[in-house]
Write an enzyme that holds these catalytic residues in place. Structure first.
Site, PDB file in Angstrom:
ATOM      1  N   PRO A 155       1.163   9.660  11.109  1.00  0.00           N
ATOM      2  CG  PRO A 155       2.889  10.110  12.639  1.00  0.00           C
ATOM      3  CD  PRO A 155       2.014  10.794  11.547  1.00  0.00           C
ATOM      4  CB  ALA A 176      15.387 -12.071 -12.026  1.00  0.00           C
ATOM      5  CB  ALA A 177      20.349 -13.683 -12.465  1.00  0.00           C
ATOM      6  CB  ILE A 207      -3.690   8.250   8.296  1.00  0.00           C
ATOM      7  CG1 ILE A 207      -4.498   9.299   8.924  1.00  0.00           C
ATOM      8  CG2 ILE A 207      -4.218   7.819   7.137  1.00  0.00           C
ATOM      9  CD1 ILE A 207      -5.982   9.113   9.200  1.00  0.00           C
ATOM     10  CB  ALA A 254       7.242  -5.533 -17.567  1.00  0.00           C
ATOM     11  N   GLY A 312      11.045  -4.305 -10.452  1.00  0.00           N
ATOM     12  CA  GLY A 312      11.317  -3.775 -11.790  1.00  0.00           C
ATOM     13  C   GLY A 312      12.221  -4.639 -12.698  1.00  0.00           C
ATOM     14  CB  ALA A 335       3.112   7.870   1.548  1.00  0.00           C
ATOM     15  CG  PHE A 344      -1.971  -1.263   1.007  1.00  0.00           C
ATOM     16  CD1 PHE A 344      -2.364  -1.684  -0.183  1.00  0.00           C
ATOM     17  CD2 PHE A 344      -2.626  -1.756   2.116  1.00  0.00           C
ATOM     18  CE1 PHE A 344      -3.221  -2.687  -0.089  1.00  0.00           C
ATOM     19  CE2 PHE A 344      -3.382  -2.710   2.370  1.00  0.00           C
ATOM     20  CZ  PHE A 344      -3.782  -3.486   1.001  1.00  0.00           C
ATOM     21  CE  LYS A 345       5.249   1.542  -4.645  1.00  0.00           C
ATOM     22  NZ  LYS A 345       4.528   0.143  -5.003  1.00  0.00           N
TER      23      LYS A 345
HETATM   24  P1  XMP Z   1       5.874  -5.381 -12.991  1.00  0.00           P
HETATM   25  O1  XMP Z   1       4.678  -5.794 -13.765  1.00  0.00           O
HETATM   26  O2  XMP Z   1       6.647  -4.180 -13.637  1.00  0.00           O
HETATM   27  O3  XMP Z   1       5.382  -5.095 -11.333  1.00  0.00           O
HETATM   28  O4  XMP Z   1       6.797  -6.461 -12.591  1.00  0.00           O
HETATM   29  C1  XMP Z   1       6.047  -4.513 -10.215  1.00  0.00           C
HETATM   30  C2  XMP Z   1       5.344  -4.308  -9.284  1.00  0.00           C
HETATM   31  O5  XMP Z   1       5.985  -3.921  -8.179  1.00  0.00           O
HETATM   32  C3  XMP Z   1       5.748  -2.558  -7.829  1.00  0.00           C
HETATM   33  N1  XMP Z   1       6.673  -1.776  -7.966  1.00  0.00           N
HETATM   34  C4  XMP Z   1       7.424  -1.322  -7.020  1.00  0.00           C
HETATM   35  N2  XMP Z   1       7.079  -1.206  -5.628  1.00  0.00           N
HETATM   36  N3  XMP Z   1       8.767   0.125  -5.356  1.00  0.00           N
HETATM   37  C5  XMP Z   1       7.910  -0.424  -4.919  1.00  0.00           C
HETATM   38  O6  XMP Z   1       7.636  -0.639  -3.655  1.00  0.00           O
HETATM   39  C6  XMP Z   1       9.283   0.146  -6.658  1.00  0.00           C
HETATM   40  O7  XMP Z   1      10.227   0.736  -6.952  1.00  0.00           O
HETATM   41  C7  XMP Z   1       8.584  -0.459  -7.514  1.00  0.00           C
HETATM   42  N4  XMP Z   1       8.572  -0.743  -8.564  1.00  0.00           N
HETATM   43  C8  XMP Z   1       7.378  -1.425  -9.059  1.00  0.00           C
HETATM   44  C9  XMP Z   1       4.702  -1.998  -8.614  1.00  0.00           C
HETATM   45  O8  XMP Z   1       3.523  -1.462  -8.044  1.00  0.00           O
HETATM   46  C10 XMP Z   1       3.857  -3.631  -9.029  1.00  0.00           C
HETATM   47  O9  XMP Z   1       3.018  -4.214  -8.460  1.00  0.00           O
END
Ligand code: XMP
Length: 212
Positions: free
Chosen positions: A64, A175-176, A66, A170, A167, A61, A58-59
């Site tokens: 406190p 990954a590695a 809330i 897509a 990241g 932000a 839910f990132k």
């Molecule tokens: P994709 O489809 O790009 O989805 O593999 C990525 C998933 O990860 C989340 N995402 C992040 N979450 N910081 C985060 O907290 C980041 O830098 C970040 N980059 C991507 C995104 O919301 C999605 O669910």
């Protein structure tokens, strides 16, 4: 978070429950975000929990009290962990941690977003966010697979905290490479759930066996 495959599946798709059931043997956890929860309802967290640990992304932000309310809703619905922003400052992060500790839950703090825009403001404060998260006793960090050199740098400062790295695929990250740079887990969304999710997850797990 316990590591077996090193993969956290980001289920930003309405077909999340079916996919989770099908790929659970290839992933260590599932991550849910607003697109899924706002369309399916918060009960999806509990439903997904039957297939594996759920991270509520839910990132968080906010101020406190809330931030604490948001964390409470995530944990009382079965989340194992929440993702919070760190730029809010230590009071909000601490409020989230206090809630997590009542549920034996975990808190992961965003350092800098994996998208290009993450470099505009967040890279400049990421090291300070890591220091704050470490001092507060957070469980881990979110750091960008799109910039392995940043994972390497943040790993040096992270102590025992785990690094979860989105990241991959897509967005262009590998990954590695992210794991070699110091990430403990990769977070993967579209590269798993678009197309044949089972085959995508199986292949990624196979590929990561060599580095974890
Ligand atoms: P994709 O489809 O790009 O989805 O593999 C990525 C998933 O990860 C989340 N995402 C992040 N979450 N910081 C985060 O907290 C980041 O830098 C970040 N980059 C991507 C995104 O919301 C999605 O669910």
């Amino acid at each position: 978070m316990e590591r077996r495959t090193g993969i956290i599946a980001a289920l930003d798709t309405t077909n999340a429950l079916n996919i989770a059931r099908e790929i659970r043997e290839y992933v260590d956890a599932f991550k849910v975000n607003y697109p899924l929860v706002l369309s399916e309802g918060i009960s999806v967290v509990k439903e997904l929990s039957s297939y594996g640990p759920v991270i509520a992304d839910f990132k968080i932000a906010d101020v406190p009290h809330i931030s604490a309310m948001i964390a409470e809703i995530a944990f009382e619905n079965g989340a194992k962990a929440v993702i919070t922003h760190g730029f809010t400052g230590s009071d909000s992060v601490k409020a989230v941690l206090d809630v997590a500790s009542r549920y034996n839950g975990e808190v992961y703090v965003v350092t800098e977003l994996s998208s290009a825009g993450g470099q505009e403001f967040m890279t400049g404060v990421a090291e300070r966010i890591v220091e704050m998260a470490r001092n507060l006793g957070c469980h881990g960090l979110i750091a960008p697979a799109t910039r392995p050199e940043r994972i390497r740098k943040l790993r040096e400062l992270a102590g025992n905290m785990q690094i979860l790295s989105p990241g991959v695929g897509a967005q262009g990250g590998k990954a590695a490479e992210a794991i070699r740079a110091g990430a403990d887990f990769v977070i993967v969304g579209r590269s798993i759930y678009e197309g044949n999710a089972v085959e995508n997850a199986r292949l990624l797990a196979e590929q990561l066996k060599e580095v974890i």
